[in-house]
Design a protein around this motif. Sequence first.
Motif, PDB file in Angstrom:
ATOM      1  N   ASN A  85      11.119  38.169 -17.160  1.00 21.04           N
ATOM      2  CA  ASN A  85      12.565  37.950 -17.173  1.00 21.04           C
ATOM      3  C   ASN A  85      12.888  36.691 -16.368  1.00 21.04           C
ATOM      4  O   ASN A  85      12.705  36.656 -15.149  1.00 21.04           O
ATOM      5  N   PHE A  86      13.400  35.661 -17.058  1.00 20.10           N
ATOM      6  CA  PHE A  86      13.667  34.388 -16.385  1.00 20.10           C
ATOM      7  C   PHE A  86      14.866  34.460 -15.435  1.00 20.10           C
ATOM      8  O   PHE A  86      15.112  33.517 -14.689  1.00 20.10           O
ATOM      9  N   ARG A  87      15.599  35.561 -15.446  1.00 19.40           N
ATOM     10  CA  ARG A  87      16.760  35.698 -14.565  1.00 19.40           C
ATOM     11  C   ARG A  87      16.382  36.194 -13.176  1.00 19.40           C
ATOM     12  O   ARG A  87      17.231  36.248 -12.283  1.00 19.40           O
ATOM     13  N   LEU A  88      15.142  36.571 -12.978  1.00 20.95           N
ATOM     14  CA  LEU A  88      14.728  37.179 -11.730  1.00 20.95           C
ATOM     15  C   LEU A  88      14.422  36.136 -10.665  1.00 20.95           C
ATOM     16  O   LEU A  88      14.093  34.982 -10.964  1.00 20.95           O
ATOM     17  N   ALA A  89      14.500  36.566  -9.411  1.00 20.79           N
ATOM     18  CA  ALA A  89      14.174  35.702  -8.279  1.00 20.79           C
ATOM     19  C   ALA A  89      12.668  35.707  -8.036  1.00 20.79           C
ATOM     20  O   ALA A  89      11.930  36.551  -8.558  1.00 20.79           O
ATOM     21  N   ALA A  90      12.211  34.772  -7.195  1.00 19.10           N
ATOM     22  CA  ALA A  90      10.783  34.596  -6.950  1.00 19.10           C
ATOM     23  C   ALA A  90      10.077  35.873  -6.474  1.00 19.10           C
ATOM     24  O   ALA A  90       8.986  36.183  -6.960  1.00 19.10           O
ATOM     25  N   PRO A  91      10.646  36.648  -5.539  1.00 22.61           N
ATOM     26  CA  PRO A  91       9.930  37.854  -5.090  1.00 22.61           C
ATOM     27  C   PRO A  91       9.707  38.859  -6.227  1.00 22.61           C
ATOM     28  O   PRO A  91       8.653  39.514  -6.268  1.00 22.61           O
ATOM     29  N   GLU A  92      10.686  38.982  -7.115  1.00 22.70           N
ATOM     30  CA  GLU A  92      10.532  39.913  -8.227  1.00 22.70           C
ATOM     31  C   GLU A  92       9.490  39.425  -9.222  1.00 22.70           C
ATOM     32  O   GLU A  92       8.677  40.205  -9.726  1.00 22.70           O
ATOM     33  N   VAL A  93       9.509  38.119  -9.521  1.00 22.67           N
ATOM     34  CA  VAL A  93       8.507  37.550 -10.417  1.00 22.67           C
ATOM     35  C   VAL A  93       7.120  37.673  -9.798  1.00 22.67           C
ATOM     36  O   VAL A  93       6.137  38.008 -10.474  1.00 22.67           O
ATOM     37  N   ALA A  94       7.023  37.409  -8.495  1.00 23.11           N
ATOM     38  CA  ALA A  94       5.739  37.503  -7.805  1.00 23.11           C
ATOM     39  C   ALA A  94       5.166  38.914  -7.898  1.00 23.11           C
ATOM     40  O   ALA A  94       3.952  39.096  -8.109  1.00 23.11           O
ATOM     41  N   TYR A  95       6.036  39.913  -7.767  1.00 23.76           N
ATOM     42  CA  TYR A  95       5.568  41.293  -7.876  1.00 23.76           C
ATOM     43  C   TYR A  95       4.976  41.555  -9.262  1.00 23.76           C
ATOM     44  O   TYR A  95       3.895  42.148  -9.390  1.00 23.76           O
ATOM     45  N   MET A  96       5.671  41.113 -10.314  1.00 23.49           N
ATOM     46  CA  MET A  96       5.197  41.371 -11.675  1.00 23.49           C
ATOM     47  C   MET A  96       3.896  40.636 -11.973  1.00 23.49           C
ATOM     48  O   MET A  96       3.003  41.181 -12.629  1.00 23.49           O
ATOM     49  N   LEU A  97       3.791  39.408 -11.484  1.00 25.57           N
ATOM     50  CA  LEU A  97       2.555  38.662 -11.691  1.00 25.57           C
ATOM     51  C   LEU A  97       1.392  39.347 -10.991  1.00 25.57           C
ATOM     52  O   LEU A  97       0.295  39.490 -11.551  1.00 25.57           O
ATOM     53  N   ASP A  98       1.621  39.785  -9.769  1.00 22.02           N
ATOM     54  CA  ASP A  98       0.567  40.467  -9.021  1.00 22.02           C
ATOM     55  C   ASP A  98       0.249  41.819  -9.633  1.00 22.02           C
ATOM     56  O   ASP A  98      -0.915  42.190  -9.798  1.00 22.02           O
TER      57      ASP A  98
END
Length: 396
Positions: A85-98
């Motif tokens: 989701n491109f609307r998310l902030a870095a911490p949320e994206v980082a969680y999904m990537l990890d």
Amino acid sequence: MRNTGLGGWPARRAMMTPERTAFVFEDRSVTYAEAHDRTARLAAQLRASGVGAGDRVAYLGRNHPAFVETMFAAHLLGAIFVPLNFRLAAPEVAYMLDHSGAETLIYAPECAGVVHALPDGPRRRVALGEGQYESWLAQGDPTPIDTPVDLADPALILYTSGTTGRPKGATLTHGNLVWNCFNLLLGVDVTSDETTLISAPLFHVAALNQTLLPTFLKGGRSVIMPSWEVDACYDLIDKYGVTWMFGVTTMFAAFARSPRWAGADLSSLRHLMAGGASVPAALIRTYQERGLVFCQGYGLTETAPGATFLEADQSVRKVGSAGVPVFFSNVRVVRPDGTDAAAGEPGEVLIQGPNVTPPATGVTPRRPGPRSPTAGSTRATSPCWTRTVICTWSIG
């Protein structure tokens, strides 16, 4: 061809209809032959950078042909595609990537700030902006790749917020996606001359699986919007003769409130598909006055997403209904003791079918990944059935 999953679709479609347009984006058209070539080159570059079967390849950005190319290229290699989701902030994206175990990320320019703010990983990052993606893709070897992929192999990890806690990664197999396409094509008369407007975000299961993939399968043309915008929607319908569009109720309501509504030529539209919530009777009537009718459905990420479907000719007579089970699925509403609820009685929805996420505890490729493929209060209870939240949804 040993790849029986989605990775083989560009090559198969290019053999059948090479000169037909697959995608339109900002006045640029891509044929099926070109889509096949670009997907093969991208897959070669991903493989050269270390991506193999079972690895996760993530994409972060608005709707763009690169989203589709990345997905098919990952599937050519037997890798798993993770749209974010491109609307998310870095911490949320980082969680999904990890959480997903993704070690490759392709991202759009508008997401550069988020990517640069990531604490670490993925180790391979490719930006769409400033020609990096295009030059990298062009250097790829176009020789066809034929990695063995089975319909039971995982294809996507889609993150859904569920009802509690962190987003959950729902794993869908290639078979889940294929069967969902079959169910959709049995409910909507999609043709090879279809021109489908892709305006909802492709990281969402409905835009990807309910419109773009069935259109690609049939050899139609997908007109991709970066994001939803009312005036741009009118412009694209007029320019390309859009025949099919999907949206949620708020999108269709905004479209009808536009000053352009009364005078616009909407005669090309054959199918309007709505999801997310039932379409109010007043809005149905507003569209009927323009000769347009809705088909609607109920589903969730874990069912790829179609579970029930209400065909267009039932949209007025059955206002508020989610329709009937899609062709290759079974749906029950049950009481806490597992017995079938009576008509109008609240209950829990059980969904069974080849489109339903596998009941395993998670995919287990070479690197750690999500431990639970299901989301929120949805859970697999047997090899056949998935359970959803308690609700009073009207089926039938």
